[in-house]
Design a protein around this motif. Sequence first.
Motif, PDB file in Angstrom:
ATOM      1  N   HIS A 164       2.019   5.792  30.921  1.00  0.00           N
ATOM      2  CA  HIS A 164       2.159   4.492  30.581  1.00  0.00           C
ATOM      3  C   HIS A 164       0.758   3.604  30.846  1.00  0.00           C
ATOM      4  CE1 HIS A 164       3.386   0.194  30.810  1.00  0.00           C
ATOM      5  NE2 HIS A 164       4.579   0.427  30.211  1.00  0.00           N
ATOM      6  N   PRO A 165       0.235   2.648  29.845  1.00  0.00           N
ATOM      7  CA  PRO A 165      -1.094   2.090  30.293  1.00  0.00           C
ATOM      8  C   PRO A 165      -1.025   1.504  31.823  1.00  0.00           C
ATOM      9  CG  PRO A 165       0.258   1.218  28.435  1.00  0.00           C
ATOM     10  CD  PRO A 165       1.007   2.422  28.873  1.00  0.00           C
ATOM     11  N   ALA A 166      -0.037   1.038  32.373  1.00  0.00           N
ATOM     12  CA  ALA A 166       0.009   0.195  33.771  1.00  0.00           C
ATOM     13  C   ALA A 166      -0.556   1.327  34.752  1.00  0.00           C
ATOM     14  CB  ALA A 166       1.278   0.054  34.122  1.00  0.00           C
ATOM     15  N   TYR A 167       0.154   2.851  34.435  1.00  0.00           N
ATOM     16  CA  TYR A 167      -0.254   3.604  35.290  1.00  0.00           C
ATOM     17  C   TYR A 167      -1.959   4.229  35.046  1.00  0.00           C
ATOM     18  CZ  TYR A 167      -1.127   8.890  36.666  1.00  0.00           C
ATOM     19  OH  TYR A 167      -1.434  10.000  37.166  1.00  0.00           O
ATOM     20  N   ILE A 168      -2.468   3.987  33.867  1.00  0.00           N
ATOM     21  CA  ILE A 168      -3.988   4.198  33.527  1.00  0.00           C
ATOM     22  C   ILE A 168      -4.726   3.190  34.332  1.00  0.00           C
ATOM     23  CG2 ILE A 168      -5.698   4.267  31.832  1.00  0.00           C
ATOM     24  CD1 ILE A 168      -3.599   6.684  31.631  1.00  0.00           C
ATOM     25  N   LEU A 169      -4.215   1.948  34.598  1.00  0.00           N
ATOM     26  CA  LEU A 169      -4.854   0.773  35.249  1.00  0.00           C
ATOM     27  C   LEU A 169      -4.943   1.206  36.697  1.00  0.00           C
ATOM     28  CD1 LEU A 169      -2.959  -2.507  33.880  1.00  0.00           C
ATOM     29  CD2 LEU A 169      -5.479  -1.762  33.534  1.00  0.00           C
ATOM     30  N   ARG A 170      -4.017   1.985  37.070  1.00  0.00           N
ATOM     31  CA  ARG A 170      -4.148   2.280  38.618  1.00  0.00           C
ATOM     32  C   ARG A 170      -4.979   3.629  38.953  1.00  0.00           C
ATOM     33  NH1 ARG A 170       1.568   1.453  38.035  1.00  0.00           N
ATOM     34  NH2 ARG A 170       1.967   3.604  38.207  1.00  0.00           N
ATOM     35  N   ASN A 171      -4.869   4.274  37.771  1.00  0.00           N
ATOM     36  CA  ASN A 171      -5.713   5.859  37.674  1.00  0.00           C
ATOM     37  C   ASN A 171      -6.641   5.911  36.352  1.00  0.00           C
ATOM     38  OD1 ASN A 171      -3.938   7.428  39.896  1.00  0.00           O
ATOM     39  ND2 ASN A 171      -2.583   6.162  38.431  1.00  0.00           N
ATOM     40  N   PRO A 172      -7.604   5.007  36.356  1.00  0.00           N
ATOM     41  CA  PRO A 172      -8.508   4.779  35.242  1.00  0.00           C
ATOM     42  C   PRO A 172      -9.104   6.237  34.604  1.00  0.00           C
ATOM     43  CG  PRO A 172      -9.376   3.371  36.901  1.00  0.00           C
ATOM     44  CD  PRO A 172      -8.047   4.291  37.585  1.00  0.00           C
ATOM     45  N   LYS A 173      -9.278   7.253  35.634  1.00  0.00           N
ATOM     46  CA  LYS A 173      -9.611   8.724  35.129  1.00  0.00           C
ATOM     47  C   LYS A 173      -8.910   9.342  34.329  1.00  0.00           C
ATOM     48  CE  LYS A 173     -12.278   9.883  39.343  1.00  0.00           C
ATOM     49  NZ  LYS A 173     -11.955  10.514  40.674  1.00  0.00           N
ATOM     50  N   GLU A 174      -7.545   8.877  34.163  1.00  0.00           N
ATOM     51  CA  GLU A 174      -6.708   9.468  33.296  1.00  0.00           C
ATOM     52  C   GLU A 174      -6.668   8.683  31.829  1.00  0.00           C
ATOM     53  OE1 GLU A 174      -5.823  12.058  34.488  1.00  0.00           O
ATOM     54  OE2 GLU A 174      -4.150  11.986  35.748  1.00  0.00           O
ATOM     55  N   LEU A 175      -7.499   7.877  31.678  1.00  0.00           N
ATOM     56  CA  LEU A 175      -7.538   7.181  30.315  1.00  0.00           C
ATOM     57  C   LEU A 175      -8.004   8.317  29.317  1.00  0.00           C
ATOM     58  CD1 LEU A 175      -7.702   4.691  28.271  1.00  0.00           C
ATOM     59  CD2 LEU A 175     -10.071   4.417  28.949  1.00  0.00           C
ATOM     60  N   VAL A 176      -8.695   9.251  29.534  1.00  0.00           N
ATOM     61  CA  VAL A 176      -8.823  10.272  28.624  1.00  0.00           C
ATOM     62  C   VAL A 176      -7.669  11.014  28.012  1.00  0.00           C
ATOM     63  CG1 VAL A 176      -9.476  11.958  30.471  1.00  0.00           C
ATOM     64  CG2 VAL A 176     -10.435  12.257  28.144  1.00  0.00           C
ATOM     65  N   LYS A 177      -6.633  11.136  29.020  1.00  0.00           N
ATOM     66  CA  LYS A 177      -5.477  11.969  28.514  1.00  0.00           C
ATOM     67  C   LYS A 177      -4.705  10.775  27.680  1.00  0.00           C
ATOM     68  CE  LYS A 177      -5.254  14.801  32.400  1.00  0.00           C
ATOM     69  NZ  LYS A 177      -4.723  14.849  33.826  1.00  0.00           N
ATOM     70  N   LEU A 178      -4.783   9.747  28.058  1.00  0.00           N
ATOM     71  CA  LEU A 178      -3.840   8.658  26.966  1.00  0.00           C
ATOM     72  C   LEU A 178      -4.644   8.773  25.509  1.00  0.00           C
ATOM     73  CD1 LEU A 178      -2.028   6.285  26.449  1.00  0.00           C
ATOM     74  CD2 LEU A 178      -3.680   4.597  27.367  1.00  0.00           C
ATOM     75  N   THR A 179      -5.837   8.674  25.552  1.00  0.00           N
ATOM     76  CA  THR A 179      -6.489   8.623  24.402  1.00  0.00           C
ATOM     77  C   THR A 179      -6.370  10.006  23.587  1.00  0.00           C
ATOM     78  OG1 THR A 179      -8.335   7.398  25.541  1.00  0.00           O
ATOM     79  CG2 THR A 179      -8.920   8.600  23.290  1.00  0.00           C
ATOM     80  N   GLN A 180      -6.179  10.943  24.360  1.00  0.00           N
ATOM     81  CA  GLN A 180      -6.061  12.206  23.652  1.00  0.00           C
ATOM     82  C   GLN A 180      -4.635  12.342  23.002  1.00  0.00           C
ATOM     83  OE1 GLN A 180      -6.603  15.129  26.988  1.00  0.00           O
ATOM     84  NE2 GLN A 180      -8.514  15.484  26.689  1.00  0.00           N
ATOM     85  N   ASP A 181      -3.666  11.857  23.705  1.00  0.00           N
ATOM     86  CA  ASP A 181      -2.266  11.808  23.264  1.00  0.00           C
ATOM     87  C   ASP A 181      -2.027  11.128  21.947  1.00  0.00           C
ATOM     88  OD1 ASP A 181      -1.721  13.736  25.458  1.00  0.00           O
ATOM     89  OD2 ASP A 181      -0.853  12.026  26.537  1.00  0.00           O
ATOM     90  N   LEU A 182      -2.813   9.693  22.151  1.00  0.00           N
ATOM     91  CA  LEU A 182      -2.760   8.938  20.996  1.00  0.00           C
ATOM     92  C   LEU A 182      -3.442   9.564  19.710  1.00  0.00           C
ATOM     93  CD1 LEU A 182      -3.600   5.456  22.629  1.00  0.00           C
ATOM     94  CD2 LEU A 182      -1.345   6.323  21.815  1.00  0.00           C
ATOM     95  N   GLU A 183      -4.554  10.317  20.024  1.00  0.00           N
ATOM     96  CA  GLU A 183      -5.199  10.931  19.055  1.00  0.00           C
ATOM     97  C   GLU A 183      -4.259  11.999  18.268  1.00  0.00           C
ATOM     98  OE1 GLU A 183      -8.854  12.492  20.103  1.00  0.00           O
ATOM     99  OE2 GLU A 183      -9.785  12.164  18.091  1.00  0.00           O
TER     100      GLU A 183
END
Length: 193
Positions: A164-183
Amino acid sequence: MNQQIQKQALLDALYSPYKNCVMCPLGSLGRTNIVFGEGNPDAQLLLIGEGPGKNEDALARPFIGRSGQLLTKALNALEIHRDDIYITNIVKCRPPNNRAPLTNEVATCTSLLLEKQIKIIQPRAICTLGSSATNTLLKTMTPITKIRGTIQTYQSTPLIPTYHPAYILRNPKELVKLTQDLEKALKIVTQQI
Ligand code: URA
């Protein structure tokens, strides 16, 4: 285009009887607006979150607060535009104090609306944002940390669970995983996987 108009008409007809919905407790717990969902009714990619927050409740639009802005940025970085996809939530009304929606609220709302929205839109891929949406669609209890990075299926449609993007706000290092999944979801819809 014709398909888009037809699907929008079906979505409008689905929503119409529920404009003042009180079929679950969330209808009477202080919500301002129902947040049905928005985007291209003929989208190839469907994103599903947990439920509206304060900003979404105020404006009747999904993912427009801080986590929504992060999501929009992550999408735009992949040249995915919100107008081309469809975004909704498992529950359409804001749970009080941003608590997670309860089992009966999720069951009622998904059977009345979400399941039918998916049937109308018929996306090529679904991306669930966070554990609530993932667990609901997959009927699993697997932690999101274990299931993200995999490709699952929902009624024969590929489903990519992600954070969830709210989790990424708390754990910004995980943005790369969100991006990979969207890709990954993008590759599925463009048939590169
Ligand atoms: N979080 C969600 O799960 N959905 C929204 O629409 C906004 C925040």
